[in-house]
Scaffold this motif. Sequence first.
Motif, PDB file in Angstrom:
ATOM      1  N   SER A 110       0.824  -1.204   0.000  1.00 31.37           N
ATOM      2  CA  SER A 110       0.000   0.000   0.000  1.00 31.37           C
ATOM      3  C   SER A 110       0.859   1.257   0.000  1.00 31.37           C
ATOM      4  CB  SER A 110      -0.939   0.015   1.205  1.00 31.37           C
ATOM      5  OG  SER A 110      -0.225   0.291   2.394  1.00 31.37           O
ATOM      6  N   ILE A 111       0.268   2.334  -0.522  1.00 35.89           N
ATOM      7  CA  ILE A 111       0.852   3.672  -0.491  1.00 35.89           C
ATOM      8  C   ILE A 111      -0.158   4.580   0.189  1.00 35.89           C
ATOM      9  CG2 ILE A 111       1.697   5.614  -1.856  1.00 35.89           C
ATOM     10  CD1 ILE A 111       2.399   3.586  -4.056  1.00 35.89           C
ATOM     11  N   LYS A 112       0.304   5.363   1.150  1.00 34.28           N
ATOM     12  CA  LYS A 112      -0.599   6.216   1.919  1.00 34.28           C
ATOM     13  C   LYS A 112      -0.074   7.649   1.936  1.00 34.28           C
ATOM     14  CE  LYS A 112      -2.102   2.349   4.816  1.00 34.28           C
ATOM     15  NZ  LYS A 112      -3.475   2.247   4.289  1.00 34.28           N
ATOM     16  N   ILE A 131      -1.608   0.065  -7.213  1.00 30.88           N
ATOM     17  CA  ILE A 131      -0.463   0.368  -8.073  1.00 30.88           C
ATOM     18  C   ILE A 131       0.454  -0.839  -8.247  1.00 30.88           C
ATOM     19  CG2 ILE A 131       1.513   1.893  -8.434  1.00 30.88           C
ATOM     20  CD1 ILE A 131      -1.066   3.372  -8.586  1.00 30.88           C
ATOM     21  N   HIS A 132       0.771  -1.502  -7.133  1.00 28.03           N
ATOM     22  CA  HIS A 132       1.752  -2.594  -7.165  1.00 28.03           C
ATOM     23  C   HIS A 132       1.174  -3.843  -6.510  1.00 28.03           C
ATOM     24  CE1 HIS A 132       4.914   0.240  -8.413  1.00 28.03           C
ATOM     25  NE2 HIS A 132       4.455   1.054  -7.478  1.00 28.03           N
ATOM     26  N   ARG A 133       1.797  -4.978  -6.831  1.00 28.49           N
ATOM     27  CA  ARG A 133       1.370  -6.266  -6.277  1.00 28.49           C
ATOM     28  C   ARG A 133       2.479  -6.909  -5.441  1.00 28.49           C
ATOM     29  NH1 ARG A 133      -2.574  -4.260  -7.185  1.00 28.49           N
ATOM     30  NH2 ARG A 133      -4.297  -4.823  -8.555  1.00 28.49           N
ATOM     31  N   TYR A 180       6.055  -5.795  -2.451  1.00 28.28           N
ATOM     32  CA  TYR A 180       6.622  -4.789  -1.563  1.00 28.28           C
ATOM     33  C   TYR A 180       6.910  -3.501  -2.340  1.00 28.28           C
ATOM     34  CZ  TYR A 180       7.805  -8.714   1.603  1.00 28.28           C
ATOM     35  OH  TYR A 180       7.776  -9.806   2.419  1.00 28.28           O
ATOM     36  N   ILE A 181       6.515  -2.362  -1.795  1.00 23.48           N
ATOM     37  CA  ILE A 181       6.798  -1.067  -2.416  1.00 23.48           C
ATOM     38  C   ILE A 181       7.953  -0.442  -1.643  1.00 23.48           C
ATOM     39  CG2 ILE A 181       5.851   1.155  -3.130  1.00 23.48           C
ATOM     40  CD1 ILE A 181       3.055  -0.176  -2.928  1.00 23.48           C
ATOM     41  N   ASP A 182       9.157  -0.531  -2.215  1.00 22.07           N
ATOM     42  CA  ASP A 182      10.364  -0.187  -1.467  1.00 22.07           C
ATOM     43  C   ASP A 182      10.841   1.249  -1.673  1.00 22.07           C
ATOM     44  OD1 ASP A 182      11.216  -0.459  -4.047  1.00 22.07           O
ATOM     45  OD2 ASP A 182      12.571  -2.142  -3.676  1.00 22.07           O
ATOM     46  N   CYS A 183      10.189   2.005  -2.560  1.00 20.88           N
ATOM     47  CA  CYS A 183      10.593   3.390  -2.758  1.00 20.88           C
ATOM     48  C   CYS A 183       9.422   4.197  -3.301  1.00 20.88           C
ATOM     49  CB  CYS A 183      11.771   3.471  -3.732  1.00 20.88           C
ATOM     50  SG  CYS A 183      12.578   5.098  -3.767  1.00 20.88           S
ATOM     51  N   VAL A 184       9.189   5.363  -2.708  1.00 23.87           N
ATOM     52  CA  VAL A 184       8.133   6.268  -3.163  1.00 23.87           C
ATOM     53  C   VAL A 184       8.639   7.699  -3.013  1.00 23.87           C
ATOM     54  CG1 VAL A 184       6.995   6.357  -0.887  1.00 23.87           C
ATOM     55  CG2 VAL A 184       5.678   6.849  -2.950  1.00 23.87           C
ATOM     56  N   ARG A 185       8.378   8.529  -4.035  1.00 23.98           N
ATOM     57  CA  ARG A 185       8.838   9.917  -4.037  1.00 23.98           C
ATOM     58  C   ARG A 185       7.779  10.826  -4.656  1.00 23.98           C
ATOM     59  NH1 ARG A 185      11.873   7.884  -1.100  1.00 23.98           N
ATOM     60  NH2 ARG A 185      14.139   7.708  -1.224  1.00 23.98           N
ATOM     61  N   TRP A 186       7.700  12.038  -4.133  1.00 26.90           N
ATOM     62  CA  TRP A 186       6.889  13.067  -4.774  1.00 26.90           C
ATOM     63  C   TRP A 186       7.624  13.568  -6.013  1.00 26.90           C
ATOM     64  CZ3 TRP A 186       1.983  14.367  -3.673  1.00 26.90           C
ATOM     65  CH2 TRP A 186       1.476  14.012  -2.404  1.00 26.90           C
ATOM     66  N   PHE A 187       6.864  13.813  -7.079  1.00 26.08           N
ATOM     67  CA  PHE A 187       7.395  14.359  -8.315  1.00 26.08           C
ATOM     68  C   PHE A 187       6.487  15.522  -8.707  1.00 26.08           C
ATOM     69  CE2 PHE A 187       7.610  13.624 -13.142  1.00 26.08           C
ATOM     70  CZ  PHE A 187       8.640  14.545 -13.298  1.00 26.08           C
ATOM     71  N   GLY A 188       6.745  16.690  -8.065  1.00 26.32           N
ATOM     72  CA  GLY A 188       5.802  17.794  -8.196  1.00 26.32           C
ATOM     73  C   GLY A 188       4.497  17.410  -7.517  1.00 26.32           C
ATOM     74  N   ASN A 189       3.409  17.442  -8.284  1.00 29.12           N
ATOM     75  CA  ASN A 189       2.110  17.026  -7.771  1.00 29.12           C
ATOM     76  C   ASN A 189       1.773  15.583  -8.141  1.00 29.12           C
ATOM     77  OD1 ASN A 189       0.020  18.090  -6.149  1.00 29.12           O
ATOM     78  ND2 ASN A 189      -1.354  18.100  -7.901  1.00 29.12           N
ATOM     79  N   LYS A 249       7.958   2.410  -6.810  1.00 29.91           N
ATOM     80  CA  LYS A 249       8.458   1.183  -7.430  1.00 29.91           C
ATOM     81  C   LYS A 249       8.339   0.006  -6.479  1.00 29.91           C
ATOM     82  CE  LYS A 249      12.673  -0.309  -7.685  1.00 29.91           C
ATOM     83  NZ  LYS A 249      12.838  -1.206  -6.529  1.00 29.91           N
ATOM     84  N   SER A 250       8.236  -1.150  -7.085  1.00 24.95           N
ATOM     85  CA  SER A 250       8.279  -2.411  -6.371  1.00 24.95           C
ATOM     86  C   SER A 250       9.319  -3.267  -7.081  1.00 24.95           C
ATOM     87  CB  SER A 250       6.882  -3.058  -6.387  1.00 24.95           C
ATOM     88  OG  SER A 250       6.891  -4.279  -5.688  1.00 24.95           O
TER      89      SER A 250
END
Length: 371
Positions: free
Chosen positions: A186-188, A231-233, A235-244, A249-250
């Motif tokens: 999940s991403i929160k 988004i992914h199925r 482990y989501i090991d990296c998340v970043r804001w890119f502007g808005n 990635k998993s």
Amino acid sequence: MSPEEPDKKRKRIDKNRSKHGRKCTSRLAYKYSCHNKEEHGKPLFGVQFNYYYNNPDDSKIFASVGANKPEEDFYTCAWSYLQNTSELVLATAGARGVIRIINAANTNCIKCYPGQGNAINELKFHPLDPNLLASVGKDHLIHLWNIKNDTCIAIFGGVDGHRDEVLSVDFDILGSKIISSGMDHSIKMWTLESELLEETIKKSYEYNPATAEKSFKILHVDEPQFSTRDIHRNYIDCVRWFGNLILSKSCENSIVCWQPTCLTEKLNPDVKKATPLDNLVLVHRFDYNQCDIWYLRFCLDYQQKTLAVGNQVGKVFLWDVENENLSQYRAVILSHPKCSAAIRQISISRDGSCLVYACDDGTVWRWDKKL
């Protein structure tokens, strides 16, 4: 015009194209400079350039962390500075769940925060307030700290929080939101603009642990502003804001660019032609290969114009993400015959002139921009 001139012109054009036949910008033109192997030879999990400097000679200072101490494996590091003295500090954490604040000038540990209770996977400082530090780890929670007064301000998680280890965290460019991801697929998104949280942050600056009779009252935030598992199925090991927008990635050989529908009032041009889902919009996938193990983290440069990720066989993939049409450019690949280990993290200097990455075999590699 001589018969040779068209061929010369064609060669000049070909130099500006990647091997996939698409345009390659000079921003992605790096050449190998050097590499170094640390004596312990154990995995290095993190590397970060320092962005806080006035002297251009300090623009190439970076830190790497890994399994180089018998008593602890370090997983992450983040740079900041002390407002009262302007001294550079480096926050580090890892398997023991203790955040250490290190004075970069003399390498002394000046503060320790053991409150996380278990392994810490990532640290991130607020983009506007150098005292606010976010940490995430094995306890399923996001902690927000004030390193000036040594207080834990807030804990994000609970009933609607992450259900497993949190692997990554990031502030948006204004410092008004936090995005987190983890092993629960999940991403929160969490807001920092609530009246209660803003008041708690303000109180943390007024709190003095040396004279206070009671410990600081930590705010518990149970409900995220947004949450998705679409988004992914894995482990989501990296998340970043890119502007808005958001990049995540998993271990699925792609970085996904997307946007929650609650943020689409500020539409990025690419969102208009993207794929809608129930509560989010898919914008683009940056595909690469040989990256099906987890905890390999990508990076955006300081100006958010270059995206970089390494794979498990020592190759780096670079994309120019400044253009409105994200699909216009394919990846530029950096590789060296002596580098074949998994690349755990990449960092790009603030001016974009230098790129470094840390590997599983204890090596750090440096590439400099071609002049």
